[in-house]
Design an enzyme around this catalytic site. Structure first.
Site, PDB file in Angstrom:
ATOM      1  N   LYS A 272      54.907  38.168  35.132  1.00 32.83           N
ATOM      2  CA  LYS A 272      53.759  37.994  36.017  1.00 32.83           C
ATOM      3  C   LYS A 272      53.871  36.684  36.795  1.00 32.83           C
ATOM      4  CE  LYS A 272      50.264  40.343  33.167  1.00 32.83           C
ATOM      5  NZ  LYS A 272      49.733  41.283  34.172  1.00 32.83           N
ATOM      6  N   ARG A 346      49.362  50.768  28.365  1.00 36.65           N
ATOM      7  CA  ARG A 346      49.428  52.220  28.142  1.00 36.65           C
ATOM      8  C   ARG A 346      50.453  52.583  27.065  1.00 36.65           C
ATOM      9  NH1 ARG A 346      50.859  52.726  34.367  1.00 36.65           N
ATOM     10  NH2 ARG A 346      49.677  50.789  34.216  1.00 36.65           N
TER      11      ARG A 346
END
Length: 487
Positions: A272, A346
């Site tokens: 990130k 997920r």
């Protein structure tokens, strides 16, 4: 704070502050008899002189020794727009100001603060008051708030027994929200997967019906949780899989709550940007909300069978970290091609959802700070709602509207599932450039096809930025109401 209810014209206990809310229509016929006629006339004159507008954030203090040393008149905004969000903001703002004084007792005129019914309004008021005292600190500090009692003045009939039950439920909810806030605000060098699992174990001390089981990585591997374990393998912090059972009723299928518990998310190899990476300590907010909700259920002794599941891991770019292009096998048996290691939520959730099926849930809800795309699409006000069952979605919306913990439903058209196809596995973990929140939900839906399931993407609502930076504790309020409403 202790709460009692009294008739507005019979209470003899003197308060330090008496609270009266007014709308922008500036009507004052609801002011109770405990405020003297002279003070009421002074309030009316202030309204006529536009010193009080009734707008939210507006307030003025008047001296009145007949009921209290001071009467606080505060704005509630437009009557037709009044809702739980405005109630919480206006009441919290006033309570925060009073809490800074030496006041010990306050009273509040509840005549004008009405939502759908008296019970709901009273509960919302207490939750707002209790939440206004929240302050995060790593150090254990003595309670410096001097407010000890609040008297609810009302002309509506409500028994002491019913009122005390509302107080119990309200305090349980606010306690759950505060716990979720604390877990989110704790720095990531402390709040590890092990820390979260230990916090879950503490719930057993609150209610003997709470049972907590913790699976280590060895056990997860034996169960085939290859998707979850692919996220933790780059970190020195081992993953933890936590099951919290609260089953007060026999032979009733539970509602299962599943929370994403990524205690820090660097993005892994798909690193990130650095500028706001510190906020990724909040990436465990889904798990935090489940712990907070289970706390509330335990404290209020809810009758709803509930199971909380936490998928806890740290996503780091270590030498053993998962690479883009790796293929892993989930607990369901579906293989997953990982194209972006920053789409890790997920990956832990799909194994948690598969595990949760063994409880044969009535409903299954997962909460996750899943996608920045949801924040881009909806902003920081509602959580994104997805479901494979419209009746379930409508029940969640009902609780969202009632509590002010808003949601907005997004579609799960077949087109989005097409984006998850790959030549190298059964499914890939990202879709195309657009609709990222929806393709993420579509990924999860592949693991819940035979269950009534809903997904809440709380990436925009789990924490605040700026000067109020910190966890919001959402969606604990929504979840508790949903559980109580669907026993």
């Amino acid at each position: 704070m202790d709460y009692i209810i009294a008739k507005s014209d019979k209470s003899t206990e003197k308060a330090d502050y008496h609270l009266v809310g007014i709308f922008t229509d500036k009507k004052t016929n609801h002011i109770d008899k405990k405020v003297s006629k002279s003070t009421t006339n002074t309030i009316i004159d202030s309204i006529k002189n536009s010193e009080i507008s009734g707008e939210t954030g507006d307030y003025q203090i008047f001296d009145d020794n007949s009921i209290a040393s001071k009467v606080v008149v505060f704005g509630l905004g437009e009557k037709k727009k009044f809702n739980p969000i405005i109630l919480n903001k206006t009441v919290s703002s006033v309570i925060k100001k009073i809490a800074k004084t030496n006041a010990k007792i306050l009273s509040i005129n509840t005549k004008n603060i009405v939502l759908s019914n008296l019970t709901t309004s009273t509960q919302q008021l207490i939750v707002a008051m209790e939440s206004s005292f929240y302050k995060f600190s790593l150090k254990k500090m003595e309670d410096k708030v001097k407010l000890k009692k609040c008297i609810f003045l009302s002309d509506k009939k409500i028994s002491t027994k019913d009122f005390n039950n509302i107080v119990k439920i309200s305090k349980s909810i606010s306690g759950g929200i505060s716990l979720a806030k604390d877990l989110g605000n704790i720095p990531p060098n402390i709040c590890t997967p092990l820390f979260l699992s230990n916090e879950a174990k503490k719930l057993q001390k609150i209610n003997k019906l709470i049972k907590v089981k913790i699976l280590d990585e060895k056990k997860m591997k034996s169960l085939g949780m290859g998707s979850l374990l692919s996220v933790s393998q780059g970190s020195k912090q081992p993953a933890k899989f936590v099951i919290i059972e609260y089953l007060p009723q026999k032979n009733k299928n539970p509602i299962v709550l599943v929370g994403k518990g990524i205690t820090f998310d660097t993005g892994g190899i798909s690193l990130k940007p650095a500028s706001t990476m510190d906020e990724m300590k909040f990436d465990m907010s889904g798990a935090g909300s489940v712990i907070g909700t289970m706390y509330a259920c335990a404290k209020m002794q809810s009758k709803t069978n509930t199971v909380g599941i936490l998928a806890c891991a740290e996503n780091m770019p270590g030498s053993q970290a998962t690479r883009p292009g790796d293929v892993v096998t989930s607990m369901s048996g579906l293989t997953v091609e990982i194209l972006n290691t920053d789409a890790e939520g997920r990956l832990v959730l799909c194994d948690a959802l598969t595990y949760a099926k063994r409880y044969k849930p009535k409903y299954m809800l997962d909460m996750a700070t899943l996608t920045g795309a949801c924040l881009v699409g909806l902003g920081k006000y509602p959580s994104g709602l997805f479901s494979n069952d419209q009746k379930l979605a409508d029940l969640i919306k009902k609780s969202a509207d009632k509590t002010g913990d808003r949601v907005w439903q997004l579609p799960l058209y077949d087109d989005y599932f097409e984006e998850l196809k790959t030549n190298f596995a059964d499914i890939q973990n990202i879709g195309g450039r657009y609709g990222g929140a929806i393709t993420a939900a579509a990924f999860l839906a592949k693991f819940t096809e035979d269950i009534k399931w809903a997904h809440l993407d709380i990436a925009g609502t789990a924490w605040e930025t700026g000067e109020n930076k910190g966890s919001t504790g959402r969606p604990v309020g929504l979840l508790v109401d949903f559980l109580l409403s669907n026993q």
